[in-house]
Design a protein around this motif. Structure first.
Motif, PDB file in Angstrom:
ATOM      1  N   ILE A 138     -50.905  10.257 -18.623  1.00 48.90           N
ATOM      2  CA  ILE A 138     -49.521   9.809 -18.763  1.00 48.90           C
ATOM      3  C   ILE A 138     -49.280   9.201 -20.139  1.00 48.90           C
ATOM      4  O   ILE A 138     -48.233   9.416 -20.755  1.00 48.90           O
ATOM      5  N   ARG A 139     -50.254   8.465 -20.650  1.00 48.27           N
ATOM      6  CA  ARG A 139     -50.097   7.893 -21.993  1.00 48.27           C
ATOM      7  C   ARG A 139     -49.888   8.973 -23.048  1.00 48.27           C
ATOM      8  O   ARG A 139     -49.113   8.804 -23.992  1.00 48.27           O
ATOM      9  N   ILE A 195     -42.316   8.163 -10.269  1.00 46.03           N
ATOM     10  CA  ILE A 195     -42.006   6.744 -10.230  1.00 46.03           C
ATOM     11  C   ILE A 195     -42.672   6.010 -11.392  1.00 46.03           C
ATOM     12  O   ILE A 195     -42.074   5.105 -12.001  1.00 46.03           O
ATOM     13  N   ILE A 196     -43.888   6.393 -11.734  1.00 42.85           N
ATOM     14  CA  ILE A 196     -44.541   5.785 -12.901  1.00 42.85           C
ATOM     15  C   ILE A 196     -43.747   6.105 -14.163  1.00 42.85           C
ATOM     16  O   ILE A 196     -43.542   5.240 -15.028  1.00 42.85           O
ATOM     17  N   GLY A 197     -43.276   7.349 -14.278  1.00 42.05           N
ATOM     18  CA  GLY A 197     -42.447   7.716 -15.420  1.00 42.05           C
ATOM     19  C   GLY A 197     -41.203   6.858 -15.522  1.00 42.05           C
ATOM     20  O   GLY A 197     -40.807   6.422 -16.609  1.00 42.05           O
ATOM     21  N   GLY A 201     -40.215   4.379 -18.624  1.00 40.58           N
ATOM     22  CA  GLY A 201     -39.042   4.788 -19.385  1.00 40.58           C
ATOM     23  C   GLY A 201     -39.127   6.154 -20.024  1.00 40.58           C
ATOM     24  O   GLY A 201     -38.337   6.479 -20.920  1.00 40.58           O
ATOM     25  N   ARG A 202     -40.050   6.997 -19.560  1.00 40.69           N
ATOM     26  CA  ARG A 202     -40.099   8.379 -20.029  1.00 40.69           C
ATOM     27  C   ARG A 202     -40.720   9.238 -18.936  1.00 40.69           C
ATOM     28  O   ARG A 202     -41.557   8.759 -18.155  1.00 40.69           O
ATOM     29  N   PRO A 203     -40.333  10.515 -18.870  1.00 39.98           N
ATOM     30  CA  PRO A 203     -40.822  11.355 -17.778  1.00 39.98           C
ATOM     31  C   PRO A 203     -42.335  11.534 -17.830  1.00 39.98           C
ATOM     32  O   PRO A 203     -42.940  11.628 -18.901  1.00 39.98           O
ATOM     33  N   ALA A 269     -46.961  -1.142 -15.601  1.00 36.22           N
ATOM     34  CA  ALA A 269     -46.391  -0.178 -16.543  1.00 36.22           C
ATOM     35  C   ALA A 269     -47.137  -0.144 -17.882  1.00 36.22           C
ATOM     36  O   ALA A 269     -47.335   0.923 -18.477  1.00 36.22           O
ATOM     37  N   ASP A 270     -47.590  -1.305 -18.339  1.00 37.37           N
ATOM     38  CA  ASP A 270     -48.264  -1.334 -19.638  1.00 37.37           C
ATOM     39  C   ASP A 270     -49.535  -0.487 -19.657  1.00 37.37           C
ATOM     40  O   ASP A 270     -49.944  -0.004 -20.713  1.00 37.37           O
ATOM     41  N   ALA A 271     -50.152  -0.302 -18.505  1.00 36.38           N
ATOM     42  CA  ALA A 271     -51.367   0.500 -18.450  1.00 36.38           C
ATOM     43  C   ALA A 271     -51.096   1.962 -18.736  1.00 36.38           C
ATOM     44  O   ALA A 271     -52.003   2.710 -19.133  1.00 36.38           O
ATOM     45  N   PHE A 272     -49.834   2.399 -18.548  1.00 35.29           N
ATOM     46  CA  PHE A 272     -49.488   3.809 -18.720  1.00 35.29           C
ATOM     47  C   PHE A 272     -48.728   4.086 -20.014  1.00 35.29           C
ATOM     48  O   PHE A 272     -48.409   5.236 -20.295  1.00 35.29           O
ATOM     49  N   ARG A 273     -48.425   3.049 -20.776  1.00 39.81           N
ATOM     50  CA  ARG A 273     -47.618   3.240 -21.985  1.00 39.81           C
ATOM     51  C   ARG A 273     -48.496   3.610 -23.189  1.00 39.81           C
ATOM     52  O   ARG A 273     -49.652   3.259 -23.239  1.00 39.81           O
TER      53      ARG A 273
END
Length: 273
Positions: A138-139, A195-197, A201-203, A269-273
């Motif tokens: 996702i990142r 939902i994680i997207g 804030g991004r798909p 969320a920060d884990a996926f950004r």
């Protein structure tokens, strides 16, 4: 004194906080107390030492003892421990002997029962935190690749497991019970990716792969064994037949609804950004 094993894990870290807020004395076990970053009110000790003096209740995370409990239960009984709360698994309701995940948890549950101590076995289903395994994809914008996109589960926030564990350790209301725990909604893996997207804030994208490809990927990971991988894939295949069962136990035990996956995604969320 309540002894928490796996105190820096997904559940243990939150449990330590819950117990301290409830006014309990906590001894937290960790492999490295110097890097644990646990509340100052907690007494820290090394997992390999496991001091039991003054302990009346034990939170047992079996992932810490995957190679076997050894003499832990005998030591606990000799030290005057009165209650064991075990982080088991909803897989334990499966009596198929080929399910190594179920067999592992059932073996420990039976060993605890045989001690004659008070016990409670918490049986959560899929952890929402399992989706942290998707963070690299996702990142970088790569698709999350998994089999069985129609399979539905009810992922549970680790904070809800910790809240239930705290109640069972600090009250007498749940001794001798085996509550199955779930999140409040039934979701597919594509739902969770979406939902994680939304949380970041991004798909985020999902791509289906075959069970054979998924099996090969899982077996390439450390600590994954054939029996465990096959059990996980079988459970996933069985989950395509309809909505996941939603357990009322989190709300019944804690007095509030379980957290949604969207809340979990916002928290992480920060884990996926």
């Amino acid at each position: 004194m309540i002894l928490v094993t796996g105190a820096t894990g997904n559940v243990g870290r939150h449990l330590v906080g819950e117990l301290i807020r409830a006014g309990a004395k906590v001894r937290a076990l960790t492999r490295d107390p110097e890097t644990a970053r646990l509340p100052s009110e907690a007494e820290l000790a090394r997992t390999d030492e496991m001091p039991l003096d003054g302990v009346t209740s034990l939170f047992l995370n079996p992932t810490v003892f995957w190679g076997g409990l050894g003499d832990v239960l005998d030591r606990a009984k000799d030290a005057g421990v009165r209650r064991v709360v075990m982080l088991s698994s909803s897989a334990a309701v499966d009596t198929d002997p080929s399910n190594v995940l179920a067999a592992h948890h059932l073996e420990i549950e039976r060993a605890i029962e045989d001690t004659g101590l008070e016990w409670t076995f918490l049986r959560p289903g899929e952890f929402a935190a399992n989706t942290l395994g998707w963070r690299d994809e996702i990142r970088t914008g790569a698709p999350v690749r998994e089999p069985y996109p129609a399979a539905q589960t009810s992922p549970i926030h680790e904070r809800d497991i910790a809240a239930v564990a705290a109640r069972t350790l600090t009250t007498d209301d749940h001794v001798g019970t085996k509550p199955v725990l779930s999140g409040p909604e039934s979701l597919t893996q594509p739902d969770m990716v979406r939902i994680i997207g939304e949380a970041i804030g991004r798909p985020a994208r999902f791509e289906e792969i075959s069970p054979q490809e998924a099996r090969a990927q899982l077996l390439s990971r450390p600590y994954m064994r054939e029996g465990l991988v096959d059990a996980l894939l079988r459970l996933r295949a069985e989950a395509v037949h309809g909505p996941a069962e939603i357990s009322p136990e989190v709300e019944r035990i804690t007095g509030r609804p379980g957290r949604t996956f969207a809340e979990w995604a916002a928290d992480h969320a920060d884990a996926f950004r």
